[in-house]
Design a protein around this motif. Structure first.
Motif, PDB file in Angstrom:
ATOM      1  N   GLU A   1       0.852  -1.183   0.000  1.00  0.00           N
ATOM      2  CA  GLU A   1       0.000   0.000   0.000  1.00  0.00           C
ATOM      3  C   GLU A   1       0.890   1.236   0.000  1.00  0.00           C
ATOM      4  N   VAL A   2       0.410   2.296  -0.622  1.00  0.00           N
ATOM      5  CA  VAL A   2       1.165   3.543  -0.718  1.00  0.00           C
ATOM      6  C   VAL A   2       0.361   4.664  -0.085  1.00  0.00           C
ATOM      7  N   TYR A   3       1.044   5.470   0.702  1.00  0.00           N
ATOM      8  CA  TYR A   3       0.405   6.643   1.304  1.00  0.00           C
ATOM      9  C   TYR A   3       1.247   7.875   0.980  1.00  0.00           C
ATOM     10  N   ASP A   4       0.625   8.876   0.386  1.00  0.00           N
ATOM     11  CA  ASP A   4       1.333  10.112   0.071  1.00  0.00           C
ATOM     12  C   ASP A   4       0.344  11.270   0.081  1.00  0.00           C
TER      13      ASP A   4
ATOM     14  N   ILE B   1      -1.628   2.939  -9.573  1.00  0.00           N
ATOM     15  CA  ILE B   1      -1.574   2.866  -8.110  1.00  0.00           C
ATOM     16  C   ILE B   1      -2.681   3.737  -7.524  1.00  0.00           C
ATOM     17  N   THR B   2      -3.395   3.200  -6.545  1.00  0.00           N
ATOM     18  CA  THR B   2      -4.392   3.977  -5.819  1.00  0.00           C
ATOM     19  C   THR B   2      -3.908   4.166  -4.385  1.00  0.00           C
ATOM     20  N   PRO B   3      -3.350   5.311  -4.048  1.00  0.00           N
ATOM     21  CA  PRO B   3      -2.853   5.523  -2.688  1.00  0.00           C
ATOM     22  C   PRO B   3      -3.966   5.425  -1.649  1.00  0.00           C
ATOM     23  N   VAL B   4      -3.622   4.905  -0.487  1.00  0.00           N
ATOM     24  CA  VAL B   4      -4.593   4.865   0.604  1.00  0.00           C
ATOM     25  C   VAL B   4      -4.721   6.263   1.190  1.00  0.00           C
ATOM     26  N   GLN B   5      -5.889   6.562   1.715  1.00  0.00           N
ATOM     27  CA  GLN B   5      -6.150   7.900   2.248  1.00  0.00           C
ATOM     28  C   GLN B   5      -6.090   7.945   3.775  1.00  0.00           C
ATOM     29  N   VAL B   6      -6.305   6.801   4.406  1.00  0.00           N
ATOM     30  CA  VAL B   6      -6.335   6.741   5.873  1.00  0.00           C
ATOM     31  C   VAL B   6      -5.425   5.611   6.333  1.00  0.00           C
ATOM     32  N   LEU B   7      -4.619   5.874   7.351  1.00  0.00           N
ATOM     33  CA  LEU B   7      -3.721   4.867   7.911  1.00  0.00           C
ATOM     34  C   LEU B   7      -4.299   4.331   9.215  1.00  0.00           C
TER      35      LEU B   7
END
Length: 425
Positions: free
Chosen positions: A351-354, A368-374
């Motif tokens: 998963e990618v978060y940016d 790629i669909t970055p995650v919005q919430v960790l």
């Protein structure tokens, strides 16, 4: 040459390079910003810039600037400045397609007495050997008789709010001494840092391409040092800090080398060198090292997971950062995707978060669909791939909380102290 006060400027391409330039010229001269993407033009007409290189206030300050996606609107211009991308293809060869198409567009609207200036990074000779013949063919005009040319390489640094287009010294050149002086005066009228008039277009082209080649090689050196020191069990950052106490030690750091310039420009120079029968060993060796860093990071992460008895296949890994550099939404040629590709080869879920990256751009460019919430306690490993200020602000304790009880944190950018993470580059 026409006096500067009679100048009307057309900027071809409104990306990271073209828009800031158009804004500055638009404060002083009638300026037409042209882009083939109507959505980009509409965005700018509404007073917004998704690249964040210019603010709404800066756009508004350019009172003489207007935008268009219609080529015929450029016919009133007498100076055309080309600021389109110069990428490489999948074989790492220069792709001049955007530049050739832009030259065709200029050829359709240029008139006798006009000047075309190129800013796109190219190998020495490309302006005169590849671009201007296209303008001649389409326009029916003769270079250096009916129309003239200049070259002034862009020096934009995306995300840098200190070094802006006006505060970075500008190299200029022209196809005749008179044109060279006109081009220099034109840029000098907006560049507060001043200009440097090169003796020829080829010299100006070469000066640009070696700027980023030099930087690429310096990073390759510290990347190779990191590979050596990691095998010795020595902390690379500690070594660099110690060496940096000498006044003339260059403060480069290891890492992924992507972006629109450093990871691409050297291939323009090596392409030209090889066409002349010379094989550039040092430049290509540096490129091989830097292009291999994503695979190296993945292998180091796998090794650390195995040492902690974390099953690799089916593991869940978070990569923090997708942009090619910190505090910037620019995803062009980001090498974070090299890590993703390698990890997926081990059947690892990534998963990618940016917080800077556009979801639409990430999906379009890389799928790629970055995650919005960790969420806490989700990840077997976390890679700090980009040094966004938001990641520093989150703090290492909260980042550790994202991991499962047994996890690995790989800090590529030295965001935190060595004892706070599992391993560093």
């Amino acid at each position: 040459m026409k006096p500067l006060q009679h100048t009307t400027i057309a900027i071809i391409g409104l990306g990271y390079v073209g828009l800031p330039l158009a804004v500055e010229f638009g404060k002083h001269y009638p300026t037409i910003g042209y882009d083939i993407n109507p959505a980009r033009v509409a965005e700018l007409q509404s007073g917004n810039d998704h690249t964040l290189e210019t603010t709404p206030a800066e756009l508004q300050a350019a009172q003489h600037l207007h935008y268009t996606s219609h080529l015929n609107d450029l016919r009133d211009a007498n100076v055309f400045i080309v600021t389109v991308p110069t990428p490489i293809d999948r074989h790492k060869r220069p792709d001049l397609t955007p530049l050739i198409k832009a030259s065709e567009s200029v050829g359709k609207v240029i008139k006798a007495g006009d000047i075309v200036i190129y800013e796109s990074t190219v190998y020495p000779g490309a302006t005169e050997e590849d671009c201007l013949p296209v303008v001649e063919k389409i326009s029916g005009l003769t270079f250096n008789v009916d129309f003239f040319a200049g070259y002034s390489p862009e020096r934009i640094n995306p995300g840098d709010k200190e070094h802006r287009v006006t505060t970075i010294k500008k190299v200029t050149s022209g196809s005749t001494p008179e044109v060279a002086e006109f081009v220099d005066q034109l840029y000098r009228s907006i560049i507060t840092a001043g200009t440097h008039k090169a003796p020829s277009i080829k010299v100006a082209e070469a000066s640009k391409v070696i700027e980023n080649t030099q930087r690429d090689l310096n990073i390759a050196l510290v990347n190779e040092l990191a590979l050596i020191f990691n095998r010795m069990g020595i902390d690379t950052e500690a070594v660099l800090q110690a060496a940096g106490t000498k006044w003339n030690f260059l403060p480069f750091r290891p890492g992924l080398v992507g972006g629109h310039c450093i990871g691409i420009d050297p291939y323009y120079l090596t392409h030209k060198a090889e066409s002349l029968g010379y094989h550039p060993d040092i430049i290509l060796a540096g490129r091989r090292i830097n292009d291999g860093m994503g695979a190296y990071v993945a292998s180091q992460l796998i090794k650390a997971m195995v040492q902690k008895d974390i099953p690799v296949a089916g593991a869940k890994v978070l990569i923090m950062g997708l942009a090619f550099k910190e505090n910037c939404p620019d995803l062009r040629n980001t090498r974070v995707v090299d890590i993703l590709k390698e990890l997926r080869g081990y059947r690892i879920q990534t998963e990618v978060y940016d917080p800077w990256a556009s979801t639409e751009d990430a999906q379009r460019e890389y799928g790629i669909t970055p995650v919005q919430v960790l969420e806490d306690s989700q990840y077997d490993a976390i890679i700090l791939a980009v040094a966004h200020q938001q990641f520093r602000d989150i703090g290492v304790a909260k980042i550790q909380a994202l991991g499962k009880p047994a996890h690995v944190i790989y800090d590529l950018k030295y965001l935190f102290a060595a004892h706070e993470t599992t391993l560093r580059l």
